[in-house]
Motif scaffolding. Structure first.
Motif, PDB file in Angstrom:
ATOM      1  N   THR A  69     -27.217  42.102 -49.681  1.00 26.13           N
ATOM      2  CA  THR A  69     -27.472  40.693 -49.378  1.00 26.13           C
ATOM      3  C   THR A  69     -26.325  39.829 -49.887  1.00 26.13           C
ATOM      4  O   THR A  69     -25.869  38.908 -49.190  1.00 26.13           O
ATOM      5  CB  THR A  69     -28.814  40.249 -50.002  1.00 26.13           C
ATOM      6  OG1 THR A  69     -29.855  41.068 -49.463  1.00 26.13           O
ATOM      7  CG2 THR A  69     -29.105  38.785 -49.718  1.00 26.13           C
ATOM      8  N   ILE A  70     -25.840  40.132 -51.080  1.00 28.72           N
ATOM      9  CA  ILE A  70     -24.682  39.403 -51.624  1.00 28.72           C
ATOM     10  C   ILE A  70     -23.483  39.572 -50.688  1.00 28.72           C
ATOM     11  O   ILE A  70     -22.749  38.610 -50.416  1.00 28.72           O
ATOM     12  CB  ILE A  70     -24.364  39.881 -53.055  1.00 28.72           C
ATOM     13  CG1 ILE A  70     -25.468  39.426 -54.012  1.00 28.72           C
ATOM     14  CG2 ILE A  70     -22.996  39.389 -53.518  1.00 28.72           C
ATOM     15  CD1 ILE A  70     -25.434  40.074 -55.381  1.00 28.72           C
ATOM     16  N   MET A  71     -23.282  40.784 -50.173  1.00 30.15           N
ATOM     17  CA  MET A  71     -22.175  41.044 -49.245  1.00 30.15           C
ATOM     18  C   MET A  71     -22.289  40.149 -48.011  1.00 30.15           C
ATOM     19  O   MET A  71     -21.297  39.570 -47.562  1.00 30.15           O
ATOM     20  CB  MET A  71     -22.164  42.517 -48.840  1.00 30.15           C
ATOM     21  CG  MET A  71     -21.173  42.847 -47.732  1.00 30.15           C
ATOM     22  SD  MET A  71     -19.468  42.763 -48.247  1.00 30.15           S
ATOM     23  CE  MET A  71     -19.211  44.465 -48.661  1.00 30.15           C
ATOM     24  N   ILE A  72     -23.487  40.007 -47.464  1.00 35.26           N
ATOM     25  CA  ILE A  72     -23.667  39.186 -46.263  1.00 35.26           C
ATOM     26  C   ILE A  72     -23.352  37.726 -46.569  1.00 35.26           C
ATOM     27  O   ILE A  72     -22.683  37.042 -45.782  1.00 35.26           O
ATOM     28  CB  ILE A  72     -25.098  39.363 -45.693  1.00 35.26           C
ATOM     29  CG1 ILE A  72     -25.269  40.798 -45.183  1.00 35.26           C
ATOM     30  CG2 ILE A  72     -25.390  38.349 -44.596  1.00 35.26           C
ATOM     31  CD1 ILE A  72     -24.257  41.251 -44.142  1.00 35.26           C
ATOM     32  N   TYR A  73     -23.799  37.216 -47.710  1.00 45.59           N
ATOM     33  CA  TYR A  73     -23.468  35.836 -48.089  1.00 45.59           C
ATOM     34  C   TYR A  73     -21.964  35.669 -48.297  1.00 45.59           C
ATOM     35  O   TYR A  73     -21.382  34.642 -47.943  1.00 45.59           O
ATOM     36  CB  TYR A  73     -24.229  35.418 -49.352  1.00 45.59           C
ATOM     37  CG  TYR A  73     -25.682  35.122 -49.101  1.00 45.59           C
ATOM     38  CD1 TYR A  73     -26.077  34.147 -48.187  1.00 45.59           C
ATOM     39  CD2 TYR A  73     -26.676  35.827 -49.776  1.00 45.59           C
ATOM     40  CE1 TYR A  73     -27.416  33.875 -47.953  1.00 45.59           C
ATOM     41  CE2 TYR A  73     -28.017  35.565 -49.548  1.00 45.59           C
ATOM     42  CZ  TYR A  73     -28.382  34.583 -48.636  1.00 45.59           C
ATOM     43  OH  TYR A  73     -29.709  34.323 -48.411  1.00 45.59           O
ATOM     44  N   LEU A  74     -21.344  36.679 -48.879  1.00 45.97           N
ATOM     45  CA  LEU A  74     -19.897  36.633 -49.098  1.00 45.97           C
ATOM     46  C   LEU A  74     -19.144  36.620 -47.768  1.00 45.97           C
ATOM     47  O   LEU A  74     -18.141  35.911 -47.620  1.00 45.97           O
ATOM     48  CB  LEU A  74     -19.475  37.825 -49.957  1.00 45.97           C
ATOM     49  CG  LEU A  74     -18.106  37.779 -50.607  1.00 45.97           C
ATOM     50  CD1 LEU A  74     -17.997  36.591 -51.546  1.00 45.97           C
ATOM     51  CD2 LEU A  74     -17.850  39.067 -51.374  1.00 45.97           C
ATOM     52  N   ILE A  75     -19.628  37.384 -46.795  1.00 42.45           N
ATOM     53  CA  ILE A  75     -19.027  37.363 -45.458  1.00 42.45           C
ATOM     54  C   ILE A  75     -19.139  35.959 -44.869  1.00 42.45           C
ATOM     55  O   ILE A  75     -18.179  35.437 -44.288  1.00 42.45           O
ATOM     56  CB  ILE A  75     -19.691  38.419 -44.539  1.00 42.45           C
ATOM     57  CG1 ILE A  75     -19.294  39.825 -44.980  1.00 42.45           C
ATOM     58  CG2 ILE A  75     -19.316  38.178 -43.069  1.00 42.45           C
ATOM     59  CD1 ILE A  75     -20.095  40.935 -44.314  1.00 42.45           C
TER      60      ILE A  75
END
Length: 185
Positions: A148-154
């Motif tokens: 989920t953090i990765m998606i927000y970072l994207i």
């Protein structure tokens, strides 16, 4: 390695960037699609998720090797100091997640004593960690949160590219595209 006059990333870096980006988003969608499936259906969907995760890991290691051996363009001169720090931090966190997420998934899967089938071509064996379903479940929970953090970072990364391209008008998105306007130095 940086060059003073280079405004774009190399073609190899662009291929790694876009291929990994697409695979990460597809893999996230695969995992999200499995949320409300039966256990039998979930197993098949997550088999693809795990195989794709291992492909992302391999491509990320290739990307790191490429990055270490090919020059990078310098950040544009118009970036504020906070933008430079945010860009560098974001890239470091991306690499940590692009390596950590697949390794964490592999570790957790290994704790359930399940090898990973790589799209029917070969099997990736379990890591030699022993069975521990409780710890494996906890690692899967951390894996999901990190995803989920990765998606927000994207999302942050995309917003930054759009800001630099359309608000700052430095054509920042073209640093990672082989066509279009020339990004400002």
């Amino acid at each position: 390695m940086k060059t003073a006059n280079q405004t774009r990333y190399s073609i190899g870096a662009m291929i790694f960037h876009w291929l990994i980006a697409i695979l990460v988003i597809v893999n996230w969608r695969i995992a999200e699609s499995a949320e409300h499936l039966s256990d039998a259906e979930k197993g098949a969907v997550f088999a693809n998720h795990k195989a794709l995760g291992m492909l992302i890991l391999a491509l990320t290691l290739g990307r790191i090797a490429w990055r270490l051996t090919h020059p990078l363009p310098s950040l544009p001169n118009n970036y504020a100091p906070w933008e430079r720090m945010l860009a560098r931090t974001t890239h470091v966190v991306f690499y940590v997640l692009l390596i950590g997420l697949p390794l964490g998934g592999w570790l957790a899967t290994s704790m359930f004593d399940r090898p990973i089938d790589f799209f029917g071509m070969f099997t990736i064996p379990v890591l030699p960690v022993g069975e521990n379903k409780d710890l494996g479940g906890t690692i899967f929970d951390v894996h999901k949160t990190a995803g989920t953090i990765m998606i927000y970072l994207i999302g942050l990364h995309i917003l930054g590219a759009l800001k630099h391209t359309f608000i700052d008008k430095d054509l920042g998105i073209f640093r990672m595209l082989p066509f279009g306007g020339k990004a400002r130095q």
